[in-house]
Design a protein around this motif. Structure first.
Motif, PDB file in Angstrom:
ATOM      1  N   LYS A   1       9.049  76.360  30.932  1.00 26.90           N
ATOM      2  CA  LYS A   1       8.569  77.132  32.081  1.00 26.90           C
ATOM      3  C   LYS A   1       7.068  77.041  32.248  1.00 26.90           C
ATOM      4  O   LYS A   1       6.566  76.885  33.361  1.00 26.90           O
ATOM      5  CB  LYS A   1       8.976  78.604  31.919  1.00 26.90           C
ATOM      6  N   ARG A   2       6.349  77.146  31.135  1.00 31.67           N
ATOM      7  CA  ARG A   2       4.892  77.148  31.262  1.00 31.67           C
ATOM      8  C   ARG A   2       4.382  75.771  31.698  1.00 31.67           C
ATOM      9  O   ARG A   2       3.414  75.670  32.433  1.00 31.67           O
ATOM     10  CB  ARG A   2       4.235  77.612  29.965  1.00 31.67           C
ATOM     11  N   MET A   3       5.079  74.720  31.247  1.00 35.05           N
ATOM     12  CA  MET A   3       4.609  73.380  31.612  1.00 35.05           C
ATOM     13  C   MET A   3       4.872  73.103  33.092  1.00 35.05           C
ATOM     14  O   MET A   3       4.049  72.524  33.795  1.00 35.05           O
ATOM     15  CB  MET A   3       5.315  72.342  30.729  1.00 35.05           C
ATOM     16  N   ARG A   4       6.040  73.525  33.544  1.00 32.88           N
ATOM     17  CA  ARG A   4       6.335  73.364  34.971  1.00 32.88           C
ATOM     18  C   ARG A   4       5.362  74.183  35.807  1.00 32.88           C
ATOM     19  O   ARG A   4       4.906  73.749  36.866  1.00 32.88           O
ATOM     20  CB  ARG A   4       7.784  73.785  35.263  1.00 32.88           C
ATOM     21  N   ALA A   5       5.046  75.372  35.303  1.00 31.58           N
ATOM     22  CA  ALA A   5       4.082  76.228  35.999  1.00 31.58           C
ATOM     23  C   ALA A   5       2.731  75.515  36.072  1.00 31.58           C
ATOM     24  O   ALA A   5       2.077  75.497  37.119  1.00 31.58           O
ATOM     25  CB  ALA A   5       3.956  77.562  35.273  1.00 31.58           C
ATOM     26  N   ALA A   6       2.350  74.912  34.945  1.00 29.43           N
ATOM     27  CA  ALA A   6       1.048  74.246  34.898  1.00 29.43           C
ATOM     28  C   ALA A   6       0.995  73.060  35.863  1.00 29.43           C
ATOM     29  O   ALA A   6      -0.009  72.840  36.537  1.00 29.43           O
ATOM     30  CB  ALA A   6       0.761  73.777  33.473  1.00 29.43           C
ATOM     31  N   VAL A   7       2.089  72.316  35.928  1.00 30.31           N
ATOM     32  CA  VAL A   7       2.111  71.160  36.828  1.00 30.31           C
ATOM     33  C   VAL A   7       1.988  71.607  38.277  1.00 30.31           C
ATOM     34  O   VAL A   7       1.259  71.003  39.073  1.00 30.31           O
ATOM     35  CB  VAL A   7       3.385  70.318  36.606  1.00 30.31           C
ATOM     36  N   LYS A   8       2.678  72.679  38.606  1.00 28.06           N
ATOM     37  CA  LYS A   8       2.539  73.207  39.972  1.00 28.06           C
ATOM     38  C   LYS A   8       1.087  73.596  40.241  1.00 28.06           C
ATOM     39  O   LYS A   8       0.547  73.331  41.309  1.00 28.06           O
ATOM     40  CB  LYS A   8       3.434  74.440  40.150  1.00 28.06           C
ATOM     41  N   ALA A   9       0.480  74.232  39.238  1.00 28.55           N
ATOM     42  CA  ALA A   9      -0.887  74.726  39.426  1.00 28.55           C
ATOM     43  C   ALA A   9      -1.879  73.573  39.601  1.00 28.55           C
ATOM     44  O   ALA A   9      -2.676  73.582  40.525  1.00 28.55           O
ATOM     45  CB  ALA A   9      -1.296  75.600  38.245  1.00 28.55           C
ATOM     46  N   VAL A  10      -1.818  72.582  38.718  1.00 29.99           N
ATOM     47  CA  VAL A  10      -2.837  71.524  38.784  1.00 29.99           C
ATOM     48  C   VAL A  10      -2.621  70.574  39.959  1.00 29.99           C
ATOM     49  O   VAL A  10      -3.535  69.850  40.355  1.00 29.99           O
ATOM     50  CB  VAL A  10      -2.922  70.687  37.486  1.00 29.99           C
ATOM     51  N   SER A  11      -1.404  70.576  40.512  1.00 29.42           N
ATOM     52  CA  SER A  11      -1.140  69.650  41.611  1.00 29.42           C
ATOM     53  C   SER A  11      -1.136  70.370  42.954  1.00 29.42           C
ATOM     54  O   SER A  11      -0.826  69.758  43.977  1.00 29.42           O
ATOM     55  CB  SER A  11       0.209  68.954  41.396  1.00 29.42           C
ATOM     56  N   GLY A  12      -1.423  71.644  42.916  1.00 33.27           N
ATOM     57  CA  GLY A  12      -1.360  72.407  44.158  1.00 33.27           C
ATOM     58  C   GLY A  12       0.044  72.411  44.749  1.00 33.27           C
ATOM     59  O   GLY A  12       0.226  72.517  45.961  1.00 33.27           O
ATOM     60  N   GLY A  13       1.029  72.272  43.877  1.00 32.14           N
ATOM     61  CA  GLY A  13       2.420  72.290  44.337  1.00 32.14           C
ATOM     62  C   GLY A  13       2.924  70.944  44.822  1.00 32.14           C
ATOM     63  O   GLY A  13       4.049  70.833  45.294  1.00 32.14           O
ATOM     64  N   ASP A  14       2.105  69.911  44.692  1.00 34.15           N
ATOM     65  CA  ASP A  14       2.506  68.603  45.213  1.00 34.15           C
ATOM     66  C   ASP A  14       3.262  67.742  44.207  1.00 34.15           C
ATOM     67  O   ASP A  14       3.759  66.675  44.543  1.00 34.15           O
ATOM     68  CB  ASP A  14       1.267  67.825  45.684  1.00 34.15           C
TER      69      ASP A  14
ATOM     70  N   ASP B   1      -2.316  69.991  27.043  1.00 34.92           N
ATOM     71  CA  ASP B   1      -1.157  69.484  27.772  1.00 34.92           C
ATOM     72  C   ASP B   1      -1.313  69.669  29.283  1.00 34.92           C
ATOM     73  O   ASP B   1      -0.825  68.855  30.076  1.00 34.92           O
ATOM     74  CB  ASP B   1       0.114  70.189  27.280  1.00 34.92           C
ATOM     75  N   ILE B   2      -1.978  70.728  29.682  1.00 39.54           N
ATOM     76  CA  ILE B   2      -2.248  70.907  31.114  1.00 39.54           C
ATOM     77  C   ILE B   2      -3.154  69.777  31.603  1.00 39.54           C
ATOM     78  O   ILE B   2      -2.898  69.149  32.638  1.00 39.54           O
ATOM     79  CB  ILE B   2      -2.921  72.269  31.401  1.00 39.54           C
ATOM     80  N   ALA B   3      -4.191  69.509  30.827  1.00 38.08           N
ATOM     81  CA  ALA B   3      -5.113  68.444  31.213  1.00 38.08           C
ATOM     82  C   ALA B   3      -4.387  67.100  31.254  1.00 38.08           C
ATOM     83  O   ALA B   3      -4.622  66.268  32.139  1.00 38.08           O
ATOM     84  CB  ALA B   3      -6.282  68.377  30.228  1.00 38.08           C
ATOM     85  N   TYR B   4      -3.495  66.899  30.300  1.00 36.28           N
ATOM     86  CA  TYR B   4      -2.735  65.650  30.250  1.00 36.28           C
ATOM     87  C   TYR B   4      -1.861  65.503  31.496  1.00 36.28           C
ATOM     88  O   TYR B   4      -1.837  64.437  32.134  1.00 36.28           O
ATOM     89  CB  TYR B   4      -1.872  65.634  28.984  1.00 36.28           C
ATOM     90  N   HIS B   5      -1.195  66.553  31.883  1.00 39.21           N
ATOM     91  CA  HIS B   5      -0.329  66.457  33.062  1.00 39.21           C
ATOM     92  C   HIS B   5      -1.145  66.374  34.350  1.00 39.21           C
ATOM     93  O   HIS B   5      -0.712  65.766  35.325  1.00 39.21           O
ATOM     94  CB  HIS B   5       0.670  67.610  33.085  1.00 39.21           C
ATOM     95  N   ARG B   6      -2.333  66.964  34.315  1.00 40.44           N
ATOM     96  CA  ARG B   6      -3.210  66.775  35.467  1.00 40.44           C
ATOM     97  C   ARG B   6      -3.597  65.302  35.582  1.00 40.44           C
ATOM     98  O   ARG B   6      -3.664  64.740  36.677  1.00 40.44           O
ATOM     99  CB  ARG B   6      -4.474  67.627  35.323  1.00 40.44           C
ATOM    100  N   SER B   7      -3.810  64.693  34.440  1.00 39.53           N
ATOM    101  CA  SER B   7      -4.135  63.266  34.452  1.00 39.53           C
ATOM    102  C   SER B   7      -3.001  62.456  35.069  1.00 39.53           C
ATOM    103  O   SER B   7      -3.231  61.535  35.849  1.00 39.53           O
ATOM    104  CB  SER B   7      -4.408  62.793  33.018  1.00 39.53           C
ATOM    105  N   LYS B   8      -1.781  62.802  34.722  1.00 41.60           N
ATOM    106  CA  LYS B   8      -0.650  62.086  35.318  1.00 41.60           C
ATOM    107  C   LYS B   8      -0.682  62.232  36.849  1.00 41.60           C
ATOM    108  O   LYS B   8      -0.492  61.261  37.583  1.00 41.60           O
ATOM    109  CB  LYS B   8       0.674  62.649  34.797  1.00 41.60           C
ATOM    110  N   PHE B   9      -0.916  63.448  37.290  1.00 43.75           N
ATOM    111  CA  PHE B   9      -0.951  63.689  38.737  1.00 43.75           C
ATOM    112  C   PHE B   9      -2.057  62.878  39.381  1.00 43.75           C
ATOM    113  O   PHE B   9      -1.850  62.230  40.420  1.00 43.75           O
ATOM    114  CB  PHE B   9      -1.150  65.179  39.015  1.00 43.75           C
ATOM    115  N   GLU B  10      -3.219  62.866  38.732  1.00 40.59           N
ATOM    116  CA  GLU B  10      -4.355  62.140  39.317  1.00 40.59           C
ATOM    117  C   GLU B  10      -4.152  60.634  39.263  1.00 40.59           C
ATOM    118  O   GLU B  10      -4.749  59.894  40.027  1.00 40.59           O
ATOM    119  CB  GLU B  10      -5.646  62.545  38.607  1.00 40.59           C
ATOM    120  N   ARG B  11      -3.299  60.196  38.351  1.00 42.12           N
ATOM    121  CA  ARG B  11      -2.984  58.775  38.317  1.00 42.12           C
ATOM    122  C   ARG B  11      -1.895  58.413  39.325  1.00 42.12           C
ATOM    123  O   ARG B  11      -1.385  57.303  39.327  1.00 42.12           O
ATOM    124  CB  ARG B  11      -2.568  58.371  36.899  1.00 42.12           C
ATOM    125  N   GLY B  12      -1.484  59.379  40.139  1.00 42.98           N
ATOM    126  CA  GLY B  12      -0.587  59.058  41.249  1.00 42.98           C
ATOM    127  C   GLY B  12       0.871  59.416  41.050  1.00 42.98           C
ATOM    128  O   GLY B  12       1.732  58.969  41.815  1.00 42.98           O
TER     129      GLY B  12
END
Length: 585
Positions: free
Chosen positions: A365-378, A337-348
């Motif tokens: 909480k963990r998913m929101r944490a992961a999104v912050k982590a993979v997007s550098g907070g963006d 799921d982290i990789a999946y959400h990273r994909s969303k971020f990388e897709r813009g």
RNA sequence: GACUGCGUAGCUCAAUGGAUAGAGCGUUGCGCUUCGAACGCAAAGGUUGGGGGUUCGAGUCCCUCCGCGGUCGCCA
């Protein structure tokens, strides 16, 4: 044309002039200054808290400040009166012509009224449904599906660039179980006596056709092979069949997705995205080997204290660090799921919305944490949890399904009551509150059935136009209506309807900002109530009827009002994905 | 035990931190004898679970307690 937005800017200008004149200091924080509809209609059309919101910063008496702002607003030709009330509210009565301008705008731009540039074209990803491809959708899935679809519609209406996405959980143990279950049906289709479906497999008869198709495609060639040989093939066929089933279920509710994202594709392609994601996090010190404490309270019996690969979720607001690998070395669902959400971020997508069932609440909480982590907070993730749906029929709980054995399928419900009631009722409640859905009640044609009540309002408007045409041969076009002299609309019930229509653009913005489509449903319900009340008033007072033979001036004015109303009802229903009928029989 | 959602009228539920907390159902009263009633008008009904705090102002935000549900390494 958002009259509230216009006046928010107008109040800002007033404050600017007060500042220039030295009445208030410069650099005040005006972010809490709002222009909103007053609760009491006796208080006028608009109200602002401007004086109260800045009084303290300005070290001024709120009422005195309110008087200064009011004096400025009184010079505005769009305003007929401004009063200061209570602790410092400024109540604004609009000149009738101002409200009429709004009605004209609503009339001329039926599909555009209420749209806004709020989203400024920003990309938003709405992920919903994401039901496991192991069977037909059940009613709970339906709620998330409808909610997500309506939210996507709402955001699009508010000017966002929305992508609707479905995450297909085609990896993991459950799809292997699916494959084995399908294999039993395959043997059955070949004439073997399979008896009862073994414990732990999916018993639903929706897999019967899958077995038949396998028998047709492979004849008996799979029968004597070891599981490892047939499973991947059967799994693929079964998943495809289940996704076709689910797409059909979704189509019955008029729900479509732009992207179906395969979980399996994350690790099964040329590059292992999950591994890449983990390594990326590791390189930033966010993944480490360590031990977790057992859960407090009742520790699981099979708890085994061991070193494991952990994501430093606590760094981003989670309560505990989270494992990325299972004891057998496979990725956890979370890792994928982290990789999946990273994909969303990388897709813009810097803005993501996930719609989940309430049973996944502990995962937020963990998913929101992961999104912050993979997007550098963006990137920001908002998770909308949908609570349980309790299905009733005439007040009695409905439990079992003929088709699946242990749950009521979404399709059964849609087939019984239709798409519109399902969609509307799923949205006539906050997503995080449990929902009672009564199959009998939603088909009633009465005032206590909100679906009917709102659709009937739309049909009634259409019927007035029909009647105008039939009885008087009167069929004005939109331009004729827009040219109507609306000043003949002087009854309080008519003015109240004008006010409500004028609130639509503001409601859209608020609902979109809060990610709360249910507000649209409640607004339409209230709006319909105001309209029905006006209609009923015409019963007692014939001069208020919409179509008056021999009085074209007031007829055209009322048709103009109803034309504006029809546009708002149609736009709102379109956001909800509910049809706006011209007649109901 | 931890985390999370919920707790508002008899019932089902609304209410971007704003004024006297609103609807529907139910109850009560009045109207409507089919002309626009697939009802209408009106009334009664509340310590927003308890307590504290922040604020000019709290159903809403914070703390705490109570009650109900959900979740709680390797299931998804």
């Amino acid at each position: 044309m958002n009259i509230f937005g216009l006046f928010e800017r107008r109040v800002g200008e007033a404050l600017g002039r007060l500042e220039a004149a030295g009445h208030i200091p410069a650099g005040l924080d005006t972010s809490r200054v709002l222009v909103e509809p007053p609760r009491e209609t006796g208080h006028g059309d608009l109200a602002t808290n401007a004086a109260m919101a800045i009084a303290k910063q300005a070290k001024a008496n709120p009422r005195a400040l309110a008087e200064l702002i009011a004096a400025d607003l009184r010079t505005d030709p769009r305003v007929s009166g401004v009063t200061v009330a209570g602790p410092g509210f400024i109540n604004i009565a609009l000149a009738p012509s101002t409200l009429h301008e709004v009605i004209r705008a609503a009339l001329l731009d039926q599909h555009g009224f209420g749209r806004s540039g709020q989203g400024a074209g920003a990309a938003v990803n709405v992920e919903n449904v994401s039901a496991n491809p192991t069977g037909p959708m059940h009613v709970g899935h339906g709620r998330g599906a409808v909610f997500g679809d309506a939210l996507a519609n709402l955001l699009a209406f508010a000017g966002f660039a929305v992508t609707r996405e479905y995450y297909v959980n085609d990896a993991g143990a459950q799809v292997d179980v699916l494959a084995r279950s399908a294999f039993v049906r395959y043997r059955e289709a070949l004439g073997q006596d399979v008896g009862a479906i073994p414990e732990g497999l999916y018993p639903g008869d929706y897999l019967v056709p899958v077995g038949r198709a396998l028998a047709e495609e492979f004849a008996s060639t799979l029968l004597d092979r070891p599981e490892a040989e047939w499973l991947p093939t059967v799994r693929t066929r079964a998943i495809d069949a289940m996704m076709a089933l689910i797409r059909d279920d979704l189509a019955s509710l008029d729900i479509r997705h732009d992207v179906f994202f395969s979980e399996r594709s994350l690790s099964g392609g040329a590059t292992d995205e999950i591994r890449a994601t983990i390594e990326g996090l590791r390189s930033r010190g966010l993944v480490y080997e360590g031990r977790l404490p057992p859960p407090k309270g009742q520790p699981p019996e099979d708890w085994e204290d061991r070193e494991q690969t952990l994501f430093r979720a606590t760094e981003f607001g989670d309560d505990i660090d989270r494992p990325l690998l299972k004891s057998d070395g496979a990725y956890t669902y979370f890792a994928a799921d982290i990789a999946y959400h990273r994909s969303k971020f990388e897709r813009g997508f810097a803005s993501m919305i996930d719609v989940w069932g309430a049973d996944h609440g502990g995962y937020v909480k963990r998913m929101r944490a992961a999104v912050k982590a993979v997007s550098g907070g963006d990137a920001d993730l908002d998770v909308k949890l949908c609570q349980l749906v309790k299905l009733l029929r005439g007040g009695e709980p409905v439990k079992m399904s003929k088709r699946s054995g242990d749950f009521v399928t979404l399709r059964e419900v849609v087939d019984e009551v239709g798409r519109d009631p399902v969609r509307f009722m799923m949205l006539f409640r906050k997503n995080d509150a449990p929902l009672d859905f009564d199959l009998a009640k939603v088909l009633e044609q009465s005032k206590d059935n909100p679906v009917f009540y709102v659709q009937y309002a739309h049909a009634r408007v259409a019927s007035v136009f029909r009647q105008a045409s039939e009885t008087s041969g009167f069929t004005p076009d939109r331009e004729a209506l827009a040219g109507a002299d609306l000043s003949v609309l002087t009854d309080e019930a008519e003015i109240e309807l004008e006010r409500r229509i004028a609130q639509w653009p503001r409601l859209v913005e608020a609902a979109a900002a809060a990610h709360e489509p249910h507000r649209v449903a409640f607004f339409l319900y209230d709006l319909s109530g105001v309209f029905h009340a006006l209609w009923n008033k015409g019963k007692d007072l014939p001069q208020l009827r919409f179509v008056k033979q021999g009085d074209e001036r007031s007829t055209v004015a009322r048709l103009a009002l109803l034309g504006a109303l029809r546009g708002v009802l149609a736009s709102g229903l379109a956001i909800l994905g509910v049809s706006a009928p011209d007649e109901m029989r």
